[in-house]
Design a protein around this motif. Structure first.
Motif, PDB file in Angstrom:
ATOM      1  N   ALA A  54      15.918  56.457  83.320  1.00 20.45           N
ATOM      2  CA  ALA A  54      15.196  56.938  84.500  1.00 20.45           C
ATOM      3  C   ALA A  54      13.877  56.189  84.668  1.00 20.45           C
ATOM      4  N   ARG A  55      13.260  55.861  83.511  1.00 15.34           N
ATOM      5  CA  ARG A  55      11.974  55.160  83.604  1.00 15.34           C
ATOM      6  C   ARG A  55      12.150  53.761  84.197  1.00 15.34           C
ATOM      7  N   GLU A  56      13.250  53.121  83.832  1.00 10.62           N
ATOM      8  CA  GLU A  56      13.527  51.782  84.374  1.00 10.62           C
ATOM      9  C   GLU A  56      13.721  51.850  85.886  1.00 10.62           C
ATOM     10  N   GLU A  57      14.403  52.910  86.320  1.00 14.41           N
ATOM     11  CA  GLU A  57      14.658  53.103  87.755  1.00 14.41           C
ATOM     12  C   GLU A  57      13.331  53.269  88.516  1.00 14.41           C
ATOM     13  N   ILE A  58      12.443  54.083  87.959  1.00 14.81           N
ATOM     14  CA  ILE A  58      11.125  54.300  88.586  1.00 14.81           C
ATOM     15  C   ILE A  58      10.352  52.983  88.624  1.00 14.81           C
ATOM     16  N   GLN A  59      10.393  52.259  87.505  1.00 14.18           N
ATOM     17  CA  GLN A  59       9.725  50.957  87.397  1.00 14.18           C
ATOM     18  C   GLN A  59      10.241  50.000  88.478  1.00 14.18           C
ATOM     19  N   ARG A  60      11.566  49.976  88.621  1.00 12.09           N
ATOM     20  CA  ARG A  60      12.210  49.071  89.578  1.00 12.09           C
ATOM     21  C   ARG A  60      11.795  49.415  91.004  1.00 12.09           C
ATOM     22  N   ARG A  61      11.777  50.714  91.294  1.00 13.02           N
ATOM     23  CA  ARG A  61      11.387  51.161  92.645  1.00 13.02           C
ATOM     24  C   ARG A  61       9.932  50.823  92.939  1.00 13.02           C
ATOM     25  N   THR A  62       9.078  51.044  91.928  1.00 11.71           N
ATOM     26  CA  THR A  62       7.657  50.747  92.093  1.00 11.71           C
ATOM     27  C   THR A  62       7.452  49.264  92.370  1.00 11.71           C
ATOM     28  N   THR A  63       8.139  48.430  91.593  1.00 10.27           N
ATOM     29  CA  THR A  63       8.023  46.986  91.776  1.00 10.27           C
ATOM     30  C   THR A  63       8.485  46.572  93.172  1.00 10.27           C
ATOM     31  N   ALA A  64       9.597  47.133  93.624  1.00 14.53           N
ATOM     32  CA  ALA A  64      10.115  46.822  94.964  1.00 14.53           C
ATOM     33  C   ALA A  64       9.110  47.247  96.030  1.00 14.53           C
ATOM     34  N   ALA A  65       8.521  48.433  95.856  1.00 17.87           N
ATOM     35  CA  ALA A  65       7.532  48.935  96.821  1.00 17.87           C
ATOM     36  C   ALA A  65       6.292  48.044  96.833  1.00 17.87           C
ATOM     37  N   GLN A  66       5.882  47.592  95.638  1.00 24.62           N
ATOM     38  CA  GLN A  66       4.711  46.710  95.557  1.00 24.62           C
ATOM     39  C   GLN A  66       4.992  45.383  96.254  1.00 24.62           C
ATOM     40  N   ARG A  67       6.214  44.888  96.054  1.00 24.83           N
ATOM     41  CA  ARG A  67       6.588  43.626  96.701  1.00 24.83           C
ATOM     42  C   ARG A  67       6.550  43.754  98.215  1.00 24.83           C
TER      43      ARG A  67
END
Length: 196
Positions: A1-14
């Motif tokens: 779940a943490r990886e998923e949150i990380q991935r979403r955050t990175t996508a949002a930052q991009r």
């Protein structure tokens, strides 16, 4: 779940970085969180339609999409069609129609500077002023630049993320217009068949 949150955050930052670049390049006063885009689709002179898509923070917000049947035009006229679609969308807003709020931070129009000017004219008729840019295609039908009503071009092909975002907005708006066009055509075709 943490990886998923990380991935979403990175996508949002991009996406946020992409929009920041756009804000700087276009010299926009406010961050282009809400982008609305318009495209016209016509089959001959019958059934001219316009589609409006909405992207919030770089992602499509389908529930806010709008479609317009262009009225009272005898012949194909992209500029008159664009004027009518933009005018009608913002007239609803001016009249206090909740479904047509909020206003976009940036308005993208399929076409060049004349299309952009047409949209600006429709807005000023309603006493509104918004940043408007045309999406200019290259020979391979990909958006290569944004052009202001003044004819000033801002190239976007050097920034891959911006190029991809604007390209996908243009594609999505075009697809939406064509789909609506097809739906209307099959409805009228159906009603013709019913009469036989």
């Amino acid at each position: 779940a943490r990886e998923e949150i990380q991935r979403r955050t990175t996508a949002a930052q991009r996406r946020s970085k992409t929009l920041e670049w756009l804000q700087k390049a276009l010299g926009l006063e406010s961050f282009p969180s809400r982008i609305e885009a318009f495209d016209i689709s016509n089959l001959g002179d019958s059934g001219i339609v316009a589609a409006m898509t909405v992207h919030v923070d770089g992602k499509p917000l389908k529930r806010d999409y709008k479609k317009f049947r262009i009225r009272d035009l005898e012949v194909r006229d992209d500029y008159a069609s664009m004027y009518q679609a933009v005018y009608r969308r913002f007239k609803h807003y001016v009249d206090g129609d909740e479904k047509f709020a909020p206003l976009p931070d940036l308005l993208l129009i399929d076409g060049g500077d004349t299309h952009a000017t047409t949209a600006v004219n429709a807005l000023s008729e309603l006493g509104l002023s918004l940043p408007v840019y045309g999406m200019v295609k290259d020979d391979r039908h990909r958006t290569r630049a944004l052009v202001g009503p003044d004819g000033r071009e801002i190239g976007i092909s050097s920034n891959q993320a911006v190029f991809a975002l604007i390209g996908s907005i243009q594609e999505e708006t075009h697809r939406s217009a064509i789909e609506y066009q097809r739906k209307l055509r099959s409805e009228s075709y159906g009603s013709v068949l019913d009469k036989i």
